[in-house]
Design a protein around this motif. Structure first.
Motif: not given
Length: 265
Positions: A204-216, A241-244, A254-258
């Motif tokens: 139910r939750w793994k496709t929610r953009p706001n939640l994906i951003t929060a967990l990353l 995300l990398l600037a966080s 992992a972010v740099e690799e992407e």
């Protein structure tokens, strides 16, 4: 004498009803308690034959005045009976101060039931929710799991703040849980690698953009979720995300690799 003097000030018909309310036997009193007159009902509260069964039947009515309900609340029988306390609270016309006085005497799941009663006022629901939340620190795990599945949105939010993986897992199945509550949890220090993963894999939750951003953005998120979710983000989101400042060194890699995979520096 006081009751007799009061009766004498009313018309003959009402005077008769009041006298009957005061003197009716147990069987007659059942009929008296169906009267539309609050004066008659108030007189019936002084009848020596009045018992718990009569009061429970009376409290089923939804046309009782606040003053009458206050009078019922003040009866010694209510102080001695758990069933009567519950019945008073469940009546939608019960004044707020009476409800607040009785809520501490109710059992945990009686409070939850009140939240879902038809006709319950917002104030009554909020008071019942607060009473449940106040008891959470001393509530056994089994009861918390039941609350997680049956509780209101506010109760669920309080349970999420505890951070227990079993409770989080149960909360995620509750249809009343709000995405904003999960977002706040993912952004909090209470979130762990285990509970983050529960949310990340939940259908139910793994496709929610706001939640994906929060967990990353959570330093405790396992890198496996970066491998899964980063390809679904656009390049601007990945750069943000990398600037966080919150990411661990492993997460940054992992972010740099992407970005490198996309031909970005």
């Amino acid at each position: 004498m006081e009751d007799s003097a009061k009766i004498a000030t009313f018309g003959p018909n009402l005077s008769h009803q009041l006298h009957h309310a005061l003197t009716a036997d147990k069987n007659e009193l059942r009929q008296v308690l169906q009267s539309p007159s609050m004066e008659v009902l108030r007189a019936a509260l002084k009848n020596p034959s009045l018992d718990e069964a009569h009061l429970l039947a009376l409290l089923e009515r939804r046309d009782l005045s606040e003053e009458l309900l206050k009078a019922v609340f003040s009866l010694p029988a209510v102080g001695e009976s758990h069933n009567l306390k519950v019945a008073v609270v469940r009546n939608p016309n019960t004044p707020g101060q009476v409800t607040l006085a009785l809520l501490p005497h109710l059992y945990l799941f009686e409070l939850v039931t009140i939240c879902y009663l038809p006709g319950v006022t917002p104030d009554q629901k909020l008071a019942a929710e607060r009473a449940v939340i106040q008891r959470l620190p001393g509530t056994p795990l089994g009861n918390k799991l039941t609350l997680a599945r049956r509780g209101t949105a506010n109760i669920i939010e309080a349970l999420l703040r505890e951070g227990d993986a079993q409770i989080i897992d149960a909360c995620l199945t509750n249809p009343r849980i709000k995405e904003s509550a999960i977002f706040q949890f993912l952004s909090s220090a209470k979130a762990s690698a285990e509970t983050i993963s529960l949310i990340a894999r939940h259908p139910r939750w793994k496709t929610r953009p706001n939640l994906i951003t929060a967990l990353l953005r959570n330093q405790k998120t396992p890198v496996v979720w970066y491998n899964l979710f980063l390809p679904t983000l656009n390049t601007a989101e990945i750069r943000n995300l990398l600037a966080s400042q919150r990411l661990s060194q492993t997460q940054k890699v992992a972010v740099e690799e992407e970005l490198k995979r996309r031909g970005q520096r």
